[in-house]
Design an enzyme around this catalytic site. Structure first.
Site, mmCIF file in Angstrom:
data_model
loop_
_atom_site.group_PDB
_atom_site.id
_atom_site.type_symbol
_atom_site.label_atom_id
_atom_site.label_comp_id
_atom_site.label_asym_id
_atom_site.label_seq_id
_atom_site.Cartn_x
_atom_site.Cartn_y
_atom_site.Cartn_z
ATOM 1 C CD GLU A 250 -75.326 -9.587 -102.040
ATOM 2 O OE1 GLU A 250 -76.129 -8.741 -102.496
ATOM 3 O OE2 GLU A 250 -74.099 -9.489 -102.155
ATOM 4 C CD GLU A 298 -73.304 -2.544 -95.597
ATOM 5 O OE1 GLU A 298 -72.701 -2.122 -96.599
ATOM 6 O OE2 GLU A 298 -73.588 -3.732 -95.436
ATOM 7 C CE LYS A 301 -73.388 -1.521 -99.440
ATOM 8 N NZ LYS A 301 -74.282 -2.655 -99.718
ATOM 9 C CD GLU A 306 -77.474 -0.086 -103.054
ATOM 10 O OE1 GLU A 306 -76.716 -0.832 -102.409
ATOM 11 O OE2 GLU A 306 -78.330 -0.504 -103.849
#
Length: 326
Positions: A250, A298, A301, A306
Site C-alpha cells: 500500500e 470510500e 470510512k 480516510e
C-alpha cells in the site's frame, strides 16, 4: 463491497505500480465494470483485501494477477485448525481456478494479541495450498503496518519497533524458508504529517526535491519512498534474516481531508511514483513492486483523509489525471 488494489505495468513491464479497491464503500460500480477500468488503465495486478466472490468471478480468465487477503477476523480459526485452513483454501482459492492468484496475504497490519495467530495461520494455509497442488504457484505472506518501523532515516539505520520484533522475526523466518516477500504498507504522507522522520520538506515526500535530501554513507536519497523501502530492508537484515524481498503493498496520497492533502499533491505523488518505481532505490536499483491505495474514494470510512485516497470517484470519473502506462 470489495476492496481491490491494483498494480499497473509501465515501460514494457519494467515497473509495477498499483491502486486499491475497497470494502469500506456501498456505492462502488459492479465488479465487471471495475475490471474493465483496470484493463483500460493497464493495471495488470490487483489486491483484494478479502476473497469477494463477485470480484473473483470477474477476474477469472483476465490474466490479471491477484493478491488476496485472509481477513484478520479469521486468523485465529486458521491458526488453530488445519482443517479450517484447508476449507478456506478450498472455498476461496480452489473454487476459482481461472483466477491468477499470486499472493495470499494472511492478515493485514495485524496488531496486539492477534499477532500470535499470524505464523500458525500462514503455516496451515501454506500446507493447505501445497496439498491442493498450488504450493509453488501462490506465495503466502502478510502485510505489515508502517507503524512497525521505528527508524526511517537514515535508511541504513532502519529498525523495527521493540514491540514488533518478537512477532516479525518468526514471520520473516517463514518468508525466508518459503521464498515469499514481506508486504509493507508504506505512506510518505503519514511520515510527513506525523513528523515520523523529523521536519523534512513535503518535496521529499512528493518526489519533487531538486537534489539529495538525506545522505546515507555513499547513497543519496531524494525521496521518502526510497528511504522507507531501504529502511525496511535494513530492519529485516538487523533481525538476522536475508533474502526476503519487500513488496510495497500500500502507498498513496489523499486528495482532501487533512494537512497537505490536495488533488495536486495526490496527483504529483502517484504520477511520480509510477514514473519512479522501475528505477528501484539507491541500494537496490531494480523495480519495486508497488500497490497504490486506493482505486476509489470510500464513503464508509471515517471523515477526513480516510475517504479521499481514491484514483477514481465511485461514478468511475477520475479524481485527477494520471497515466499508468508510460
Amino acid at each position: 463491497m470489495y476492496n481491490l488494489q491494483g498494480t499497473t505495468t509501465t515501460t514494457a513491464r519494467d515497473a509495477s505500480v498499483g491502486g486499491c479497491y475497497g470494502m469500506s464503500a456501498n456505492n462502488l460500480p459492479p465488479a465487471n465494470t471495475v475490471i474493465s477500468m483496470l484493463r483500460d488503465n493497464g493495471i495488470t495486478s490487483v489486491r483484494l483485501y478479502a476473497p469477494d466472490s463477485a470480484a473473483l468471478a470477474a477476474l477469472g480468465g483476465t490474466g490479471i494477477s491477484v493478491m488476496v487477503g485472509v481477513p484478520n477476523n479469521v486468523l485465529a480459526d486458521l491458526a488453530t485448525s488445519a482443517p479450517a485452513a484447508a476449507a478456506w483454501v478450498r472455498t476461496n482459492i480452489q473454487a476459482h481456478p481461472a483466477v491468477s492468484f499470486q499472493y495470499l496475504v494472511v492478515g493485514n497490519e495485524v496488531a496486539g494479541g492477534d499477532t500470535r495467530f499470524v505464523v500458525p495461520a500462514m503455516e496451515n494455509v501454506h500446507s493447505a495450498l501445497a496439498a491442493a497442488g498450488l504450493g509453488g504457484a501462490i506465495n503466502v505472506t502478510t502485510a505489515i503496518s508502517q507503524a512497525t518501523i521505528a527508524v526511517h532515516v537514515p535508511p541504513s539505520a532502519g529498525e523495527f519497533t521493540n514491540e514488533s520484533k518478537p512477532f516479525l522475526l518468526p514471520v520473516l523466518q517463514f518468508l525466508e524458508r518459503t521464498g515469499a516477500p514481506l508486504l509493507a504498507n508504506l505512506y510518505p504522507y503519514f511520515v510527513y504529517t506525523y513528523k515520523a522522520a523529523g521536519d523534512l520538506d513535503v518535496s521529499f515526500m512528493l518526489f519533487t526535491a531538486p537534489g539529495t535530501v538525506v545522505q546515507d554513507g555513499e547513497y543519496g536519497y531524494q525521496n521518502m519512498f526510497d528511504a522507507s523501502v531501504d529502511a525496511v530492508h535494513a530492519a529485516v537484515e538487523r533481525l538476522g534474516v536475508s533474502g526476503v524481498d519487500v513488496v510495497v503493498s500500500e502507498t498513496g496520497w489523499p486528495s482532501a481531508g487533512g494537512e497537505a492533502a490536495s488533488v495536486e499533491n495526490a496527483r504529483t505523488y502517484n504520477q511520480n511514483l509510477v514514473n519512479h518505481v522501475g528505477k528501484g532505490t539507491p541500494r537496490r536499483p531494480w523495480k519495486v513492486e508497488t500497490y497504490v491505495f486506493a482505486m476509489f474514494n470510500e464513503n464508509l470510512k471515517e471523515n477526513g483523509v480516510e475517504q479521499n485516497w481514491g484514483l477514481f470517484y465511485p461514478s468511475t470519473d477520475r479524481v485527477y489525471p494520471i497515466t499508468f502506462i508510460l
